[in-house]
Design a protein around this motif. Structure first.
Motif, mmCIF file in Angstrom:
data_model
loop_
_atom_site.group_PDB
_atom_site.id
_atom_site.type_symbol
_atom_site.label_atom_id
_atom_site.label_comp_id
_atom_site.label_asym_id
_atom_site.label_seq_id
_atom_site.Cartn_x
_atom_site.Cartn_y
_atom_site.Cartn_z
ATOM 1 N N PRO A 1 -7.307 -3.593 -2.656
ATOM 2 C CA PRO A 1 -6.236 -2.895 -1.719
ATOM 3 C C PRO A 1 -6.613 -1.208 -1.909
ATOM 4 N N TYR A 2 -5.928 -0.607 -0.791
ATOM 5 C CA TYR A 2 -5.938 0.679 -0.966
ATOM 6 C C TYR A 2 -4.403 1.444 -0.981
ATOM 7 N N TYR A 3 -4.391 2.305 -1.836
ATOM 8 C CA TYR A 3 -3.004 2.954 -2.046
ATOM 9 C C TYR A 3 -3.224 4.617 -1.924
ATOM 10 N N ALA B 1 0.757 -1.085 0.044
ATOM 11 C CA ALA B 1 0.036 0.041 -0.067
ATOM 12 C C ALA B 1 0.983 1.343 -0.033
ATOM 13 N N SER C 1 -2.034 -3.200 3.658
ATOM 14 C CA SER C 1 -3.297 -3.186 3.304
ATOM 15 C C SER C 1 -3.785 -4.789 3.261
#
Length: 316
Positions: free
Chosen positions: A170-172, A131, A137
């Motif tokens: 997922p988050y970035y 992430a 993440s």
């Protein structure tokens, strides 16, 4: 590509109907495996930019239980793909995308092809994906598996399979991104407690050498054919070296039973005398008279049956 996972789940649900077709012998047991292979990411879009990671790699291991047909296992796998995409200095996603998955897999082996074992499976679990600066993440992971195994020795197996592996987004830097993977994996698997191949069956019991001498009706004298057979029996005794001989006399059902008992004994003694003349020691020969008992051909009373007028010579 997520349809592959659905297909694998449906196939696994239908396994009981196929179970009766499995014919290859195997033993249940715990197994360990080490695996490695290639990983490709596709359709990857991060912060509204499409990313095309290069071909990556994966490595990990499994521990499971083989029920002979169904298998269940826990798998840990690390995947990494490099990329030329740059987002922010120092961010972990720059130049590479790494992910660690811990999966529970359910698989089914089709044991109808000898040492080659096709299989399908599906898995679900948790993954930790690149992430911001590190693998933090945490997302839900799932996969579908299609492969073939080869048992190259008792308890040892090589698997080659293709997989679709994906996660929830997922988050970035506050933005979700898609994570879809195709993997080609090879696994070396060792099963504990697998039985060794069964020992070869014992050789069939060998019946002792035996010969038959036949007589004319109401006679105990030996024909030329009878003398030739007795000569063969004497030669077999000498070749054996250390043996005993039983000469058992029989009659047909014609005539009185008491008379036939005495006749059968005379026939057996005639054979003994001929054996002695052929060099067999008299003390190794046992003479038995059975009269009308032990008919070779079953008949009623009073029947003159040539096959029943005989002496059986058994060398043991």
């Amino acid at each position: 590509m997520r349809k592959l996972l659905v297909t694998a789940v449906l196939a696994a649900a239908g396994m009981p109907a196929v179970a009766q077709a499995q014919g290859a012998p195997a033993q249940p047991g715990i197994y360990l495996g080490i695996e490695g292979g290639l990983n490709w990411m596709f359709g990857t879009q991060i912060r509204e930019r499409y990313v095309s990671p290069y071909t990556g790699w994966g490595a990990g291991g499994t521990i499971g239980y083989d029920f002979v047909g169904p298998r269940v296992e826990v798998e840990g796998l690390f995947r990494q793909n490099t990329s030329s995409t740059y987002f922010r200095p120092g961010a972990a996603i720059n130049n590479q995308i790494s992910q660690v998955s811990v999966m529970a897999n359910v698989l089914y082996d089709f044991r109808s092809f000898g040492s080659f074992i096709p299989y399908v499976g599906a898995g679900a679990g948790v993954a930790f994906v690149d992430a911001y600066y590190q693998l933090h993440s945490t997302v839900f992971a799932f996969q579908g598996i299609l492969g073939v195994g080869y048992e190259f020795a008792p308890g040892f197996r090589l698997n080659i399979d293709g997989r679709y592996y994906g996660t929830t987004n997922p988050y970035y830097l506050g933005s979700a991104w898609s994570n879809n993977n195709i993997s080609l994996m090879a696994t070396v698997q060792v099963k504990f407690g697998a039985s060794a191949p069964p020992p070869p069956p014992p050789p069939p019991a060998v019946a002792p050498p035996s010969f038959m001498v036949f007589f004319d009706w109401d006679r105990s004298n030996l024909s030329q054919q009878a003398l030739a057979t007795i000569g063969q029996a004497a030669a077999a005794f000498k070749a054996k070296g250390n043996a005993r001989i039983t000469a058992t006399g029989h009659t047909d059902t014609s005539g009185p039973a008491a008379y036939n008992m005495a006749l059968s004994l005379r026939r057996a003694n005639a054979v003994k005398d001929a054996l002695v003349r052929n060099g067999v020691p008299a003390n190794v020969i046992t003479v038995i008279g059975r009269g009308e008992e032990g008919l070779l051909v079953q008949t009623g009373d009073g029947v003159r049956e040539p096959q029943n007028r005989r002496v059986e010579i058994v060398i043991q």
